[in-house]
Design an enzyme around this catalytic site. Structure first.
Site, PDB file in Angstrom:
ATOM      1  N   HIS A  16     -10.312  -8.883  -4.535  1.00  0.00           N
ATOM      2  CA  HIS A  16      -8.857  -8.717  -4.715  1.00  0.00           C
ATOM      3  C   HIS A  16      -8.304  -9.893  -5.539  1.00  0.00           C
ATOM      4  CE1 HIS A  16      -8.935  -6.531  -0.585  1.00  0.00           C
ATOM      5  NE2 HIS A  16      -8.589  -5.609  -1.455  1.00  0.00           N
ATOM      6  N   LYS A  40      -3.016   2.659  11.105  1.00  0.00           N
ATOM      7  CA  LYS A  40      -4.254   1.880  11.132  1.00  0.00           C
ATOM      8  C   LYS A  40      -4.125   0.729  12.117  1.00  0.00           C
ATOM      9  CE  LYS A  40      -6.355   2.453   6.566  1.00  0.00           C
ATOM     10  NZ  LYS A  40      -6.679   1.765   5.308  1.00  0.00           N
ATOM     11  N   ARG A  89     -13.888  -0.246  -8.646  1.00  0.00           N
ATOM     12  CA  ARG A  89     -15.239  -0.778  -8.442  1.00  0.00           C
ATOM     13  C   ARG A  89     -16.316   0.217  -8.854  1.00  0.00           C
ATOM     14  NH1 ARG A  89     -13.699  -2.205  -2.433  1.00  0.00           N
ATOM     15  NH2 ARG A  89     -12.470  -0.377  -2.989  1.00  0.00           N
ATOM     16  N   SER A 127     -12.909  -5.190   1.926  1.00  0.00           N
ATOM     17  CA  SER A 127     -12.499  -5.805   3.195  1.00  0.00           C
ATOM     18  C   SER A 127     -13.367  -5.278   4.339  1.00  0.00           C
ATOM     19  CB  SER A 127     -11.030  -5.481   3.496  1.00  0.00           C
ATOM     20  OG  SER A 127     -10.198  -5.919   2.460  1.00  0.00           O
TER      21      SER A 127
HETATM   22  N1  COD Z   1     -12.979  -5.495  -7.008  1.00  0.00           N
HETATM   23  C1  COD Z   1     -11.929  -4.906  -7.634  1.00  0.00           C
HETATM   24  N2  COD Z   1     -10.918  -4.243  -7.006  1.00  0.00           N
HETATM   25  C2  COD Z   1     -10.978  -4.202  -5.676  1.00  0.00           C
HETATM   26  C3  COD Z   1     -12.018  -4.806  -4.928  1.00  0.00           C
HETATM   27  C4  COD Z   1     -13.061  -5.467  -5.658  1.00  0.00           C
HETATM   28  N3  COD Z   1     -14.086  -5.997  -5.022  1.00  0.00           N
HETATM   29  N4  COD Z   1     -11.792  -4.575  -3.606  1.00  0.00           N
HETATM   30  C5  COD Z   1     -10.659  -3.842  -3.550  1.00  0.00           C
HETATM   31  N5  COD Z   1     -10.159  -3.624  -4.785  1.00  0.00           N
HETATM   32  C6  COD Z   1      -8.947  -2.887  -5.158  1.00  0.00           C
HETATM   33  C7  COD Z   1      -8.934  -1.471  -4.601  1.00  0.00           C
HETATM   34  O1  COD Z   1      -9.636  -0.584  -5.429  1.00  0.00           O
HETATM   35  C8  COD Z   1      -7.441  -1.220  -4.639  1.00  0.00           C
HETATM   36  O2  COD Z   1      -7.040  -0.863  -5.950  1.00  0.00           O
HETATM   37  C9  COD Z   1      -6.818  -2.573  -4.296  1.00  0.00           C
HETATM   38  O3  COD Z   1      -7.838  -3.524  -4.564  1.00  0.00           O
HETATM   39  C10 COD Z   1      -6.364  -2.707  -2.845  1.00  0.00           C
HETATM   40  O4  COD Z   1      -7.419  -2.354  -1.983  1.00  0.00           O
HETATM   41  P1  COD Z   1      -7.225  -2.176  -0.394  1.00  0.00           P
HETATM   42  O5  COD Z   1      -8.457  -1.524   0.111  1.00  0.00           O
HETATM   43  O6  COD Z   1      -6.799  -3.453   0.224  1.00  0.00           O
HETATM   44  O7  COD Z   1      -5.950  -1.224  -0.258  1.00  0.00           O
HETATM   45  P2  COD Z   1      -5.867   0.370  -0.237  1.00  0.00           P
HETATM   46  O8  COD Z   1      -6.601   0.947  -1.398  1.00  0.00           O
HETATM   47  O9  COD Z   1      -6.254   0.835   1.125  1.00  0.00           O
HETATM   48  O10 COD Z   1      -4.291   0.617  -0.445  1.00  0.00           O
HETATM   49  C11 COD Z   1      -3.781   1.918  -0.451  1.00  0.00           C
HETATM   50  C12 COD Z   1      -2.255   1.921  -0.574  1.00  0.00           C
HETATM   51  C13 COD Z   1      -1.627   1.089   0.520  1.00  0.00           C
HETATM   52  C14 COD Z   1      -1.865   1.295  -1.906  1.00  0.00           C
HETATM   53  C15 COD Z   1      -1.821   3.418  -0.520  1.00  0.00           C
HETATM   54  O11 COD Z   1      -2.277   3.981   0.681  1.00  0.00           O
HETATM   55  C16 COD Z   1      -0.322   3.587  -0.628  1.00  0.00           C
HETATM   56  O12 COD Z   1       0.245   3.441  -1.695  1.00  0.00           O
HETATM   57  N6  COD Z   1       0.321   3.879   0.522  1.00  0.00           N
HETATM   58  C17 COD Z   1       1.786   3.990   0.614  1.00  0.00           C
HETATM   59  C18 COD Z   1       2.223   5.461   0.733  1.00  0.00           C
HETATM   60  C19 COD Z   1       2.288   6.088  -0.630  1.00  0.00           C
HETATM   61  O13 COD Z   1       2.979   5.630  -1.530  1.00  0.00           O
HETATM   62  N7  COD Z   1       1.556   7.209  -0.798  1.00  0.00           N
HETATM   63  C20 COD Z   1       1.521   7.917  -2.059  1.00  0.00           C
HETATM   64  C21 COD Z   1       0.339   7.501  -2.916  1.00  0.00           C
HETATM   65  S1  COD Z   1      -1.164   8.131  -2.251  1.00  0.00           S
END
Ligand code: COD
Length: 161
Positions: A16, A40, A89, A127
Site C-alpha cells: 500500500h 467486517k 497486483r 493485509s
Molecule cells: N501492491 C499494490 N497494490 C496493493 C497491494 C500491493 N501489494 N496490496 C493492496 N493493494 C491495493 C488493492 O489492490 C487496492 O486497490 C488498495 O490497495 C486497497 O486495498 P485493501 O485491500 O486495503 O482495500 P479494499 O480493496 O478491500 O477496499 C475496497 C473499498 C473499501 C475501496 C470498496 O469496498 C469500497 O469502495 N467500498 C465503499 C462502498 C462503495 O463505494 N461501493 C461501490 C464500489 S464497489
C-alpha cells in the site's frame, strides 16, 4: 488534482505504502481513506489504522489519512477529489478492480479510477497474508513498517497467550 486512495488497510502494508508514495508524486494531494465497514470484523480499529497510516506517511507532506462511510464516490465528491487511486497486483485484482471502476463510473461520471501496477517485490503482498503469517507465529518485519509489525505481534500475543 486530489486523489482518494480508498481501502480497508487492516493493516497498511509496504505494498500500500509503495502505491501511496508513487501516487504522491502524481497528484497534488493523496487522501488515504479508510472505509468504516460494519460488515467486517477488523484486526485493528479505525482509530488505530488511521494512527498507523499517519505515522507511516509522516515524510509525505501531501498525503493525509481519513475515515469514511458509505459510497467512495460520494466521499470523493465531498473532498473535491477527481481520482480514485487503486493498486493492481494480479489478474485476480484486475477483475474485481475493473468491476469496481465500472460501478463507480455509473455512480459518478466525473470521477476517474487510476491504477498503478504493483512494484515487483510487493506483488504477493496483502493485509490478509500479513495477518496469516503473524497468526502462525511468523515474522512480518519485511512486509509492514516496524511500528505496525509491533502492533501486530502485540495483538496476536494478546489473543494467544
Ligand atoms: N501492491 C499494490 N497494490 C496493493 C497491494 C500491493 N501489494 N496490496 C493492496 N493493494 C491495493 C488493492 O489492490 C487496492 O486497490 C488498495 O490497495 C486497497 O486495498 P485493501 O485491500 O486495503 O482495500 P479494499 O480493496 O478491500 O477496499 C475496497 C473499498 C473499501 C475501496 C470498496 O469496498 C469500497 O469502495 N467500498 C465503499 C462502498 C462503495 O463505494 N461501493 C461501490 C464500489 S464497489
Amino acid at each position: 488534482m486530489i486523489a482518494i486512495y480508498p481501502g480497508s488497510f487492516d493493516p497498511i502494508t509496504l505494498g500500500h505504502l509503495d502505491i501511496i508514495q508513487r501516487g504522491s508524486r502524481l497528484f497534488t494531494k493523496v487522501i488515504v481513506a479508510v472505509l468504516r465497514n460494519p460488515n467486517k470484523t477488523p484486526l485493528f480499529s479505525i482509530q488505530k489504522r488511521l494512527e498507523q497510516i499517519r505515522h507511516s506517511v509522516e515524510h509525505l507532506p501531501n498525503v493525509e489519512a481519513d475515515a469514511f462511510d458509505g459510497l467512495t464516490v460520494n466521499y470523493a465528491h465531498m473532498r473535491g477529489a477527481a481520482v480514485l487511486l487503486r493498486g493492481l497486483r494480479a489478474i485476480s485484482d484486475f477483475e474485481i478492480e475493473l468491476q469496481m471502476a465500472h460501478i463507480n463510473k455509473t455512480l459518478s461520471i466525473d470521477i476517474e479510477t487510476v491504477f498503478l501496477a504493483t512494484s515487483n517485490e510487493y506483488s504477493f503482498l496483502s493485509s490478509s497474508v500479513v495477518k496469516e503469517i503473524a497468526r502462525f507465529g511468523g515474522s512480518v518485519d519485511h512486509l509492514v513498517p516496524p511500528h505496525i509489525a509491533l502492533d501486530i505481534y502485540q495483538c496476536y500475543a494478546q489473543n494467544h497467550p
